[in-house]
Scaffold this active site. Sequence first.
Site, short mmCIF file in Angstrom:
data_model
loop_
_atom_site.label_atom_id
_atom_site.label_comp_id
_atom_site.label_asym_id
_atom_site.label_seq_id
_atom_site.Cartn_x
_atom_site.Cartn_y
_atom_site.Cartn_z
CG ASP A 70 9.15 -0.87 2.64
OD1 ASP A 70 10.34 -0.21 2.80
OD2 ASP A 70 8.34 -0.46 3.06
CG ASP A 139 -2.51 2.35 5.74
OD1 ASP A 139 -1.54 2.36 6.12
OD2 ASP A 139 -2.78 2.26 4.30
CG HIS A 141 1.57 0.92 5.57
ND1 HIS A 141 0.92 1.99 4.79
CD2 HIS A 141 2.71 1.26 5.93
CE1 HIS A 141 1.95 3.08 4.97
NE2 HIS A 141 3.18 2.53 5.74
CD GLU A 146 -0.49 0.74 1.87
OE1 GLU A 146 -1.21 0.76 2.96
OE2 GLU A 146 -0.25 1.57 1.51
C1 GLP Z 1 6.23 4.39 4.88
C2 GLP Z 1 7.10 2.82 4.91
C3 GLP Z 1 6.98 2.07 6.32
C4 GLP Z 1 7.04 3.16 7.37
C5 GLP Z 1 5.76 4.04 7.24
C6 GLP Z 1 5.47 5.16 8.24
O1 GLP Z 1 5.26 4.26 3.77
N1 GLP Z 1 7.04 2.00 4.06
O2 GLP Z 1 7.89 1.15 6.41
O3 GLP Z 1 7.13 2.64 8.77
O4 GLP Z 1 5.21 4.53 6.15
O5 GLP Z 1 6.24 6.12 7.76
P1 GLP Z 1 6.69 7.38 8.76
O6 GLP Z 1 7.62 6.90 9.86
O7 GLP Z 1 7.22 8.39 7.96
O8 GLP Z 1 5.37 7.60 9.33
#
Ligand code: GLP
Length: 322
Positions: A70, A139, A141, A146
């Site tokens: 992304d 959440d 995702h 989302e």
């Molecule tokens: C972000 C990314 C995801 C990631 C997630 C968790 O927003 N778009 O690909 O897996 O949130 O992030 P973190 O590893 O910082 O908890």
Amino acid sequence: MLHLNICKAETVEEAARLAADHFQELLCTKPACVLGLATGSTPIPLYRELIAREQAGRIDFSRVRSVNLDEYKGLAPDHPQSYRRFMQENLFDHISIRPENTYVPDGLATDVDAMCSAYERTIEDLGGVDLQLLGLGHDGHIGFNEPGDHFPTRTHETALAEITRQANARFFASEAEVPTAAYTMGVGTVMAARRILMIVTGADKSDILHKAFFGPVTPWVPASILQFHPDVTLICDRAAWDGVKSGYGFLRFFARFLAMLYIMEIYDIFFFDWFLLCRSNFFPHFYPELKGVVGPHMFGYNKKQHIAHFILYIPACAAIAL
Ligand code: GLP
């Protein structure tokens, strides 16, 4: 669930080493493999480990191709918080992967539909993703897919949930600066990967980890779709896993168990005794002792018999609750 391989690590560092082993095994057997890569805090220790392993001559990224999950909408590749910049700083600049072999959605795309379809075509032309790395949002995702009323299939533009913007605000000067939209591979794109490797670390992820892998499959928890993927490896540290076992998991078991117990008891009172009563009326010769039993006496067991029934239900209820 078709196949879920759970690897429990003691620490974040051990989780990173376990994940790196999966990458190493793939890179050794298929040097020109296609990696699906992720951003966020979770994969950073893994990326450090991969850099160290290449520097130690254990792996070689020179023929690898990569596609990222992304990118924030509106952020240029060199913006300090863009995911392209994140990948450069945390991995690409330190390994031998060729820049032209790394793909991240274009945050500045003007023709969004064209960019999204081109991204899907790129993945297809590369031959599909061999190993897709995933983190887990609070959440549920994956990528930036989302929660919602459906699973988005292919690469698309998406609005970011408030909880995601709050969680990611730590990388920006303020929450107001966090973009409100992003481009992300769809859930279908992720599911098309041959293998999936999800890393979940930290106690704050226990709840959502439980929902994703041990709850119902629903687009309201996008990661739950992974239960239908044939080759998923979940690597979690003790902090994340302990919450799953001792907290919510046990409560869920207990709630189900009680519910089953009550259902069985109600079934017994209203149906079993009722049937007995009917049979005694229709076949009085077979049930002489029940003949004429009416009213409150239709619940014809004494206390001991009721307790015996109750005890008999316990293993059945426990089996169903599990
Ligand atoms: C972000 C990314 C995801 C990631 C997630 C968790 O927003 N778009 O690909 O897996 O949130 O992030 P973190 O590893 O910082 O908890």
